[in-house]
Write an enzyme that holds these catalytic residues in place. Sequence first.
Site, PDB file in Angstrom:
ATOM      1  CE  LYS A 159      59.681  89.605  54.267  1.00 15.76           C
ATOM      2  NZ  LYS A 159      60.355  90.537  55.224  1.00 15.76           N
ATOM      3  CG  ASP A 177      62.206  85.778  57.785  1.00 17.57           C
ATOM      4  OD1 ASP A 177      61.893  84.633  58.203  1.00 17.57           O
ATOM      5  OD2 ASP A 177      63.040  86.489  58.366  1.00 17.57           O
TER       6      ASP A 177
END
Length: 249
Positions: A159, A177
Amino acid sequence: MAGANHIADCFNNLGQFLMTSNSKSAPSKKKRVSKPRTRLKSDDILEMFVKLADDRPNPETELEYNSPFTLVVAVALSAQATDVGVNKATRVLFAIADTPKAMLDLGEEGVAERIKTIGLWRNKAKNVIALSKMIIDDFGGEVPQTREELVKLPGVGRKTANVVLNEVFGQPTIAVDTHIFRVSNRTGLAPGKNPDQVEDLLERVVPESFKKGAHHWLILHGRYICLARKPKCEKCVIYDLCKFKEKTA
């Protein structure tokens, strides 16, 4: 009589042998795993991003940074923390150390002292020092520009790498997310059981011309409109396209 029994036993043994051989030689059928599919038509997906883009013409990260290095640090610190909280800490931290060398000179205790307001600050301080050292030792002091290299940095996962690649290097990556995961599942844009499934599907269905900004449009929409507990459907620009069963008028 004994001869008849012997012959019967032979036939039984032969039958068992053939059954065992067939079961071993028969190819096993592999269960086909189907990939998650979007619940929206391609025209609806295009319209969705047109509306999101019109609503936020210039989307960008809300984390404050002044270089690829400071963004790496900021995103690494943002795990289980808010952007507001991270910005409050990094304003002080980056005023003193905004390069890998300066961060190493500050030291782990110096970093820790300035990020105590952020969750998991002790471990994050260790990672900031470790990633600063690796950037100097392994990458000549420059933040690497590939996902494979970025995820080698301590405290940097997929991420974080995707955010950096998208924000500072202009690559069409999408960092999934909690906000993007929620929006993708609720709207039907990219349903998935985990972030990897959602990311894979988003990469397949987001129109090419919108891939650069897709990460920001979806995360900001989830942060300010499609809230976890009570989505603000009355303010949603993609309300008519959304497949969320519990959306409100």
